[in-house]
Motif scaffolding. Structure first.
Motif, PDB file in Angstrom:
ATOM      1  N   HIS A  34       0.779  -1.181  -0.156  1.00 13.73           N
ATOM      2  CA  HIS A  34      -0.074  -0.076   0.029  1.00 13.73           C
ATOM      3  C   HIS A  34       0.854   1.125  -0.097  1.00 13.73           C
ATOM      4  O   HIS A  34       1.779   1.101   0.732  1.00 13.73           O
ATOM      5  CB  HIS A  34      -0.947   0.077   1.191  1.00 13.73           C
ATOM      6  CG  HIS A  34      -2.055  -0.978   1.242  1.00 13.73           C
ATOM      7  ND1 HIS A  34      -2.168  -2.184   1.468  1.00 13.73           N
ATOM      8  CD2 HIS A  34      -3.203  -0.865   0.747  1.00 13.73           C
ATOM      9  CE1 HIS A  34      -3.017  -3.050   1.174  1.00 13.73           C
ATOM     10  NE2 HIS A  34      -3.800  -2.224   1.022  1.00 13.73           N
ATOM     11  N   PHE A  35       0.460   2.206  -0.739  1.00 14.03           N
ATOM     12  CA  PHE A  35       1.382   3.716  -0.846  1.00 14.03           C
ATOM     13  C   PHE A  35       0.949   4.393   0.578  1.00 14.03           C
ATOM     14  O   PHE A  35      -0.403   4.308   0.906  1.00 14.03           O
ATOM     15  CB  PHE A  35       1.013   4.335  -2.157  1.00 14.03           C
ATOM     16  CG  PHE A  35       1.311   3.459  -3.377  1.00 14.03           C
ATOM     17  CD1 PHE A  35       2.713   3.319  -3.785  1.00 14.03           C
ATOM     18  CD2 PHE A  35       0.361   2.970  -4.160  1.00 14.03           C
ATOM     19  CE1 PHE A  35       3.193   2.432  -4.721  1.00 14.03           C
ATOM     20  CE2 PHE A  35       1.029   2.168  -5.257  1.00 14.03           C
ATOM     21  CZ  PHE A  35       1.961   1.965  -5.530  1.00 14.03           C
ATOM     22  N   SER A  36       1.859   4.940   0.972  1.00 16.73           N
ATOM     23  CA  SER A  36       1.451   5.760   2.299  1.00 16.73           C
ATOM     24  C   SER A  36       1.094   7.127   1.813  1.00 16.73           C
ATOM     25  O   SER A  36       0.597   7.965   2.806  1.00 16.73           O
ATOM     26  CB  SER A  36       2.720   5.973   3.020  1.00 16.73           C
ATOM     27  OG  SER A  36       3.832   6.528   2.235  1.00 16.73           O
ATOM     28  N   ALA A  37       1.512   7.760   0.735  1.00 15.68           N
ATOM     29  CA  ALA A  37       1.007   9.027   0.212  1.00 15.68           C
ATOM     30  C   ALA A  37       1.140   9.111  -1.246  1.00 15.68           C
ATOM     31  O   ALA A  37       1.696   8.230  -2.041  1.00 15.68           O
ATOM     32  CB  ALA A  37       1.758   9.937   0.710  1.00 15.68           C
ATOM     33  N   LYS A  38       0.571  10.027  -1.923  1.00 18.73           N
ATOM     34  CA  LYS A  38       0.906  10.318  -3.363  1.00 18.73           C
ATOM     35  C   LYS A  38       2.207  10.306  -3.573  1.00 18.73           C
ATOM     36  O   LYS A  38       2.809   9.816  -4.790  1.00 18.73           O
ATOM     37  CB  LYS A  38       0.133  11.515  -3.865  1.00 18.73           C
ATOM     38  CG  LYS A  38      -1.597  11.511  -3.908  1.00 18.73           C
ATOM     39  CD  LYS A  38      -2.277  12.570  -4.455  1.00 18.73           C
ATOM     40  CE  LYS A  38      -3.534  12.290  -4.177  1.00 18.73           C
ATOM     41  NZ  LYS A  38      -4.402  12.681  -5.216  1.00 18.73           N
ATOM     42  N   TRP A  85       0.556  -1.989 -12.778  1.00 13.21           N
ATOM     43  CA  TRP A  85       1.066  -2.490 -11.678  1.00 13.21           C
ATOM     44  C   TRP A  85       0.191  -2.123 -10.388  1.00 13.21           C
ATOM     45  O   TRP A  85       0.891  -2.221  -9.282  1.00 13.21           O
ATOM     46  CB  TRP A  85       2.672  -2.128 -11.683  1.00 13.21           C
ATOM     47  CG  TRP A  85       3.017  -0.855 -11.804  1.00 13.21           C
ATOM     48  CD1 TRP A  85       3.205  -0.171 -13.177  1.00 13.21           C
ATOM     49  CD2 TRP A  85       3.447   0.205 -10.939  1.00 13.21           C
ATOM     50  NE1 TRP A  85       3.497   1.037 -12.860  1.00 13.21           N
ATOM     51  CE2 TRP A  85       3.581   1.294 -11.674  1.00 13.21           C
ATOM     52  CE3 TRP A  85       3.267   0.056  -9.408  1.00 13.21           C
ATOM     53  CZ2 TRP A  85       3.810   2.725 -10.854  1.00 13.21           C
ATOM     54  CZ3 TRP A  85       3.533   1.426  -8.918  1.00 13.21           C
ATOM     55  CH2 TRP A  85       3.781   2.415  -9.547  1.00 13.21           C
ATOM     56  N   ILE A  86      -0.664  -1.255 -10.783  1.00 13.47           N
ATOM     57  CA  ILE A  86      -1.400  -0.631  -9.351  1.00 13.47           C
ATOM     58  C   ILE A  86      -2.735  -1.205  -9.462  1.00 13.47           C
ATOM     59  O   ILE A  86      -3.206  -1.248 -10.489  1.00 13.47           O
ATOM     60  CB  ILE A  86      -1.292   0.984  -9.384  1.00 13.47           C
ATOM     61  CG1 ILE A  86      -0.017   1.421  -9.228  1.00 13.47           C
ATOM     62  CG2 ILE A  86      -2.312   1.448  -8.304  1.00 13.47           C
ATOM     63  CD1 ILE A  86      -0.019   3.177  -9.452  1.00 13.47           C
ATOM     64  N   GLU A  87      -3.175  -1.446  -8.319  1.00 14.07           N
ATOM     65  CA  GLU A  87      -4.606  -1.860  -8.260  1.00 14.07           C
ATOM     66  C   GLU A  87      -5.175  -1.169  -6.707  1.00 14.07           C
ATOM     67  O   GLU A  87      -4.323  -0.723  -6.071  1.00 14.07           O
ATOM     68  CB  GLU A  87      -4.850  -3.451  -8.163  1.00 14.07           C
ATOM     69  CG  GLU A  87      -4.133  -4.077  -6.726  1.00 14.07           C
ATOM     70  CD  GLU A  87      -4.219  -5.478  -7.029  1.00 14.07           C
ATOM     71  OE1 GLU A  87      -4.615  -6.197  -7.889  1.00 14.07           O
ATOM     72  OE2 GLU A  87      -4.057  -6.317  -5.883  1.00 14.07           O
ATOM     73  N   LYS A  88      -6.547  -1.572  -6.541  1.00  8.63           N
ATOM     74  CA  LYS A  88      -7.149  -1.023  -5.281  1.00  8.63           C
ATOM     75  C   LYS A  88      -7.467  -2.127  -4.651  1.00  8.63           C
ATOM     76  O   LYS A  88      -7.978  -3.082  -5.100  1.00  8.63           O
ATOM     77  CB  LYS A  88      -8.241  -0.016  -5.983  1.00  8.63           C
ATOM     78  CG  LYS A  88      -7.939   1.074  -6.361  1.00  8.63           C
ATOM     79  CD  LYS A  88      -9.120   2.277  -6.510  1.00  8.63           C
ATOM     80  CE  LYS A  88      -8.698   3.732  -7.330  1.00  8.63           C
ATOM     81  NZ  LYS A  88      -9.961   4.368  -7.469  1.00  8.63           N
ATOM     82  N   ASP A  89      -7.417  -1.903  -3.232  1.00  7.90           N
ATOM     83  CA  ASP A  89      -7.836  -2.857  -2.267  1.00  7.90           C
ATOM     84  C   ASP A  89      -9.410  -2.884  -2.191  1.00  7.90           C
ATOM     85  O   ASP A  89     -10.097  -2.208  -2.729  1.00  7.90           O
ATOM     86  CB  ASP A  89      -6.936  -2.917  -0.917  1.00  7.90           C
ATOM     87  CG  ASP A  89      -7.215  -1.598  -0.056  1.00  7.90           C
ATOM     88  OD1 ASP A  89      -8.183  -0.955  -0.333  1.00  7.90           O
ATOM     89  OD2 ASP A  89      -6.531  -1.589   0.876  1.00  7.90           O
ATOM     90  N   GLU A  90      -9.822  -3.596  -1.243  1.00  6.27           N
ATOM     91  CA  GLU A  90     -11.487  -3.913  -0.745  1.00  6.27           C
ATOM     92  C   GLU A  90     -11.850  -2.352  -0.523  1.00  6.27           C
ATOM     93  O   GLU A  90     -12.961  -2.046  -0.367  1.00  6.27           O
ATOM     94  CB  GLU A  90     -11.593  -4.820   0.085  1.00  6.27           C
ATOM     95  CG  GLU A  90     -10.958  -4.924   1.335  1.00  6.27           C
ATOM     96  CD  GLU A  90      -9.502  -5.578   1.310  1.00  6.27           C
ATOM     97  OE1 GLU A  90      -8.795  -5.378   2.416  1.00  6.27           O
ATOM     98  OE2 GLU A  90      -9.009  -6.064   0.297  1.00  6.27           O
ATOM     99  N   ASP A  91     -10.825  -1.673   0.198  1.00  2.32           N
ATOM    100  CA  ASP A  91     -11.176  -0.265   0.699  1.00  2.32           C
ATOM    101  C   ASP A  91     -11.093   1.087  -0.160  1.00  2.32           C
ATOM    102  O   ASP A  91     -11.099   1.991  -0.084  1.00  2.32           O
ATOM    103  CB  ASP A  91     -10.545   0.042   1.986  1.00  2.32           C
ATOM    104  CG  ASP A  91     -10.864  -1.090   3.166  1.00  2.32           C
ATOM    105  OD1 ASP A  91     -12.135  -1.374   3.353  1.00  2.32           O
ATOM    106  OD2 ASP A  91     -10.083  -1.440   3.843  1.00  2.32           O
ATOM    107  N   GLY A  92     -10.552   0.453  -1.560  1.00  2.00           N
ATOM    108  CA  GLY A  92     -10.404   1.183  -2.427  1.00  2.00           C
ATOM    109  C   GLY A  92      -8.928   2.113  -2.426  1.00  2.00           C
ATOM    110  O   GLY A  92      -8.746   2.995  -2.992  1.00  2.00           O
ATOM    111  N   GLU A  93      -7.953   1.671  -1.429  1.00  2.00           N
ATOM    112  CA  GLU A  93      -6.928   2.416  -1.402  1.00  2.00           C
ATOM    113  C   GLU A  93      -6.004   1.721  -2.446  1.00  2.00           C
ATOM    114  O   GLU A  93      -6.062   0.490  -2.628  1.00  2.00           O
ATOM    115  CB  GLU A  93      -6.285   1.717   0.112  1.00  2.00           C
ATOM    116  CG  GLU A  93      -6.848   2.441   1.251  1.00  2.00           C
ATOM    117  CD  GLU A  93      -7.089   3.902   1.269  1.00  2.00           C
ATOM    118  OE1 GLU A  93      -6.088   4.633   0.997  1.00  2.00           O
ATOM    119  OE2 GLU A  93      -8.182   4.379   1.574  1.00  2.00           O
TER     120      GLU A  93
END
Length: 133
Positions: A50-54, A79-87
């Motif tokens: 998970h990314f901590s910030a932009k 190479w990026i996706e969103k988790d179940e919370d949209g993060e």
């Protein structure tokens, strides 16, 4: 220890001083059994990062642009996706982070972003997501 983030009074930060002052060092690739017994060669990479910030995502994006197929086994445009919370986080492919090369990959097992840092002679904190270090 607990304290409120000076930049965000709603953010409570908890820190284990015993751990922070310990001699802990990640042993991924040197005896680490991982966090999933069915994928011991994937270390803690099984969930993606998970990314901590932009700014974290932007720094990683810059590093990704430097990766070659010889360094990155699962090279992909997405190479990026969103988790179940949209993060936003790194995509999981074949049960681990998209940057996790198999142990027998010719370019080296483990994190492609870590290999990039080593090849450039820089610290891995310049290429990997914050959560990975």
């Amino acid at each position: 220890m607990e304290f409120f983030d000076p930049a965000d009074e709603d953010q409570l930060i908890r820190a284990d001083l015993t751990w922070l002052t310990s001699r802990f060092s990640c042993i991924f690739g040197n005896g680490c059994k991982g966090i999933d017994a069915s994928m011991p060669d994937s270390g803690c990479c099984v969930h993606g990062a998970h990314f901590s910030a932009k700014s974290d995502e932007k720094r990683v994006k810059k590093a990704v642009a430097e990766l070659t197929p010889e360094m990155w086994q699962r090279q992909a445009e997405q190479w990026i996706e969103k988790d179940e919370d949209g993060e936003r986080k790194t995509r999981v492919v074949d049960g681990a982070c998209i940057f996790n090369n198999d142990p027998d990959f010719a370019g080296g097992g483990g994190c492609a972003l870590h290999h990039l840092a080593a090849a450039k002679g820089v610290s891995h904190v310049e290429t990997k997501p914050d959560v990975c270090w």
